[in-house]
Write a protein that holds these residues in place. Structure first.
Motif, PDB file in Angstrom:
ATOM      1  N   LEU A 145       0.817  -1.219   0.000  1.00  0.00           N
ATOM      2  CA  LEU A 145       0.000   0.000   0.000  1.00  0.00           C
ATOM      3  C   LEU A 145       0.848   1.265   0.000  1.00  0.00           C
ATOM      4  CD1 LEU A 145      -2.817  -1.145   2.448  1.00  0.00           C
ATOM      5  CD2 LEU A 145      -3.108  -0.541   0.031  1.00  0.00           C
ATOM      6  N   ALA A 148       1.860   1.778  -3.484  1.00  0.00           N
ATOM      7  CA  ALA A 148       0.699   2.187  -4.289  1.00  0.00           C
ATOM      8  C   ALA A 148       0.377   3.660  -4.069  1.00  0.00           C
ATOM      9  CB  ALA A 148      -0.507   1.314  -3.942  1.00  0.00           C
ATOM     10  N   TRP A 149       0.487   4.111  -2.823  1.00  0.00           N
ATOM     11  CA  TRP A 149       0.254   5.526  -2.547  1.00  0.00           C
ATOM     12  C   TRP A 149       1.291   6.404  -3.243  1.00  0.00           C
ATOM     13  CZ3 TRP A 149      -2.871   9.269  -1.024  1.00  0.00           C
ATOM     14  CH2 TRP A 149      -2.310  10.514  -0.733  1.00  0.00           C
ATOM     15  N   ALA A 151       2.930   5.838  -5.954  1.00  0.00           N
ATOM     16  CA  ALA A 151       2.650   5.890  -7.392  1.00  0.00           C
ATOM     17  C   ALA A 151       1.494   6.849  -7.673  1.00  0.00           C
ATOM     18  CB  ALA A 151       2.325   4.491  -7.912  1.00  0.00           C
ATOM     19  N   TYR A 152       0.462   6.760  -6.866  1.00  0.00           N
ATOM     20  CA  TYR A 152      -0.704   7.641  -7.018  1.00  0.00           C
ATOM     21  C   TYR A 152      -0.306   9.104  -6.799  1.00  0.00           C
ATOM     22  CZ  TYR A 152      -5.192   9.818  -5.767  1.00  0.00           C
ATOM     23  OH  TYR A 152      -6.282  10.651  -5.680  1.00  0.00           O
ATOM     24  N   LEU A 190      -5.233   4.240 -10.184  1.00  0.00           N
ATOM     25  CA  LEU A 190      -4.154   4.214  -9.202  1.00  0.00           C
ATOM     26  C   LEU A 190      -4.685   4.297  -7.772  1.00  0.00           C
ATOM     27  CD1 LEU A 190      -1.614   6.591 -10.989  1.00  0.00           C
ATOM     28  CD2 LEU A 190      -1.400   4.117 -10.703  1.00  0.00           C
ATOM     29  N   GLU A 191      -5.873   4.865  -7.609  1.00  0.00           N
ATOM     30  CA  GLU A 191      -6.464   4.977  -6.281  1.00  0.00           C
ATOM     31  C   GLU A 191      -7.170   3.688  -5.864  1.00  0.00           C
ATOM     32  OE1 GLU A 191      -9.078   8.314  -3.861  1.00  0.00           O
ATOM     33  OE2 GLU A 191      -9.876   7.530  -5.735  1.00  0.00           O
ATOM     34  N   PRO A 193      -6.399   0.483  -5.589  1.00  0.00           N
ATOM     35  CA  PRO A 193      -5.779  -0.385  -4.562  1.00  0.00           C
ATOM     36  C   PRO A 193      -5.860   0.209  -3.157  1.00  0.00           C
ATOM     37  CG  PRO A 193      -4.342  -0.162  -6.474  1.00  0.00           C
ATOM     38  CD  PRO A 193      -5.444   0.835  -6.653  1.00  0.00           C
ATOM     39  N   LEU A 194      -5.882   1.529  -3.057  1.00  0.00           N
ATOM     40  CA  LEU A 194      -5.971   2.171  -1.746  1.00  0.00           C
ATOM     41  C   LEU A 194      -7.372   1.997  -1.165  1.00  0.00           C
ATOM     42  CD1 LEU A 194      -4.227   5.537  -2.750  1.00  0.00           C
ATOM     43  CD2 LEU A 194      -3.170   3.319  -2.244  1.00  0.00           C
TER      44      LEU A 194
END
Length: 371
Positions: A145, A148-149, A151-152, A190-191, A193-194
């Protein structure tokens, strides 16, 4: 205010495009790709001012003689502006030896301006620098996570800096906190997965927030917790991070807490940590705390007397600054505390604070209860 309580200067970044993969034996065909505008790092310099000290402000500003005149365009990517600030800071430290000094640079994307505040803590006021010890652990990235954040967040800032997303676009439909462009179709994948992952990994994210030695990881965990299950759970997790020794996690926690309280139907935040944060050493401390105080006062007017006794002078100093993220936040907090609107007339606000404090002091004190 509805736009960011702006981050200080965002580090420049670049990315490399990769070639499309092709099946074995096939000759790759040139593909036309959409291109994003090249970000501009040229800003109009609005000036420099001083906050948080009893030192003569004119003498403090004399140390920064190498800065350009207000109204000058500066290329932040070139480095000359930052070098002049560093040289001025060195002269200030040599001349006055304050307990703390930071040249806080704030850029405003909406109108491409940049302003500087010299944040100072005087000797004798070191209590303003007292925070929890730095964590020393190393927590794992739960379900990827944190990555992932990042990258976003990186993609979002690229689009903002390129003018593709407005810093006024702060709609936040899927979390208790957002930066910009959360509904932009380029960011939604991109959001995802969050949105999906955070509710299942709240405990692990709190572990990162409490124990990891990397302040950037702690800040990322704070932002991710905004995708949690409830405001109450979020606030309980983040309030201790208002006392984090790291500027980044402290700033992230307070930004999320502000938006979580702003959207609530009642007061959820405790007042004391908010008042303490108003006395913090940095513009990023006090502007978040000022916004939190506004949100609290709008939900619970009973805090007015306590807030004015502790923070009235800080709010007045903030209201007198040219720096927008100081001035506007303080004025809105004063409006929420008073139910009045004297606009940007600092002397009118000063008179109101003095009168209200006097009235509070004149109230009869409740007699101690007998047991």
């Amino acid at each position: 205010m509805n736009r960011t309580l702006c981050a200080a200067w965002v580090a420049l970044s670049s990315a490399c495009a990769t070639s499309p993969s092709t099946a074995p034996g096939l000759t790759p065909v040139a593909q036309e790709r959409p291109t994003e505008p090249t970000p501009s790092y040229v800003y109009r310099y609005e000036g420099i001012e001083v906050f948080g000290t009893h030192l003569p402000k004119e003498q403090v500003l004399e140390c920064f003689m190498g800065l350009p005149a207000p109204g000058t365009d500066v290329d932040m990517a070139a480095g000359d502006f930052i070098k002049a600030l560093q040289e001025g800071k060195a002269r200030l430290q040599e001349r006055f030896s304050p307990a703390f000094v930071r040249t806080s640079v704030t850029n405003y994307e909406a109108n491409k301006t940049v302003a500087v505040t010299v944040d100072l803590v005087d000797k004798g006021d070191e209590w303003r620098l007292a925070y929890a010890p730095e964590p020393t652990g190393s927590a794992v990235d739960p379900a990827g996570l944190l990555a992932a954040w990042n990258a976003y967040h990186s993609r979002m800032w690229k689009l903002v800096n390129a003018g593709e997303i407005s810093s006024k676009d702060t709609a936040c439909p899927r979390a208790f906190h957002c930066f910009y462009g959360a509904t932009d179709p380029r960011l939604l994948p991109l959001e995802e997965p969050l949105v999906e992952g955070v509710p299942h990994h709240l405990a692990e994210l709190v572990q990162v927030l409490r124990t990891d030695k990397d302040p950037e990881k702690r800040a990322t965990a704070a932002y991710l917790l905004a995708y949690g299950r409830s405001r109450e759970e979020l606030i309980q997790a983040l309030v201790p991070s208002m006392n984090d020794a790291g500027e980044a996690p402290r700033n992230a926690a307070m930004r999320v807490l502000w938006q979580a309280q702003q959207g609530a139907d009642r007061a959820l935040l405790p007042l004391e940590p908010v008042l303490r944060a108003l006395h913090g050493p940095l513009i990023s401390d006090r502007n978040k705390a000022g916004a939190m105080l506004q949100a609290l006062a709008e939900k619970d007017p009973s805090i007015r007397g306590r807030a004015l006794r502790d923070a009235g002078d800080v709010l007045l100093e903030m209201a007198g600054q040219r720096q927008i993220i100081d001035r506007e936040v303080a004025l809105k907090a004063l409006q929420a505390l008073s139910g009045k609107d004297f606009g940007s007339d600092v002397e009118a606000w000063r008179a109101w604070v003095k009168e209200t404090r006097a009235a509070e002091d004149a109230k009869p004190k409740a007699a101690p209860r007998k047991h």
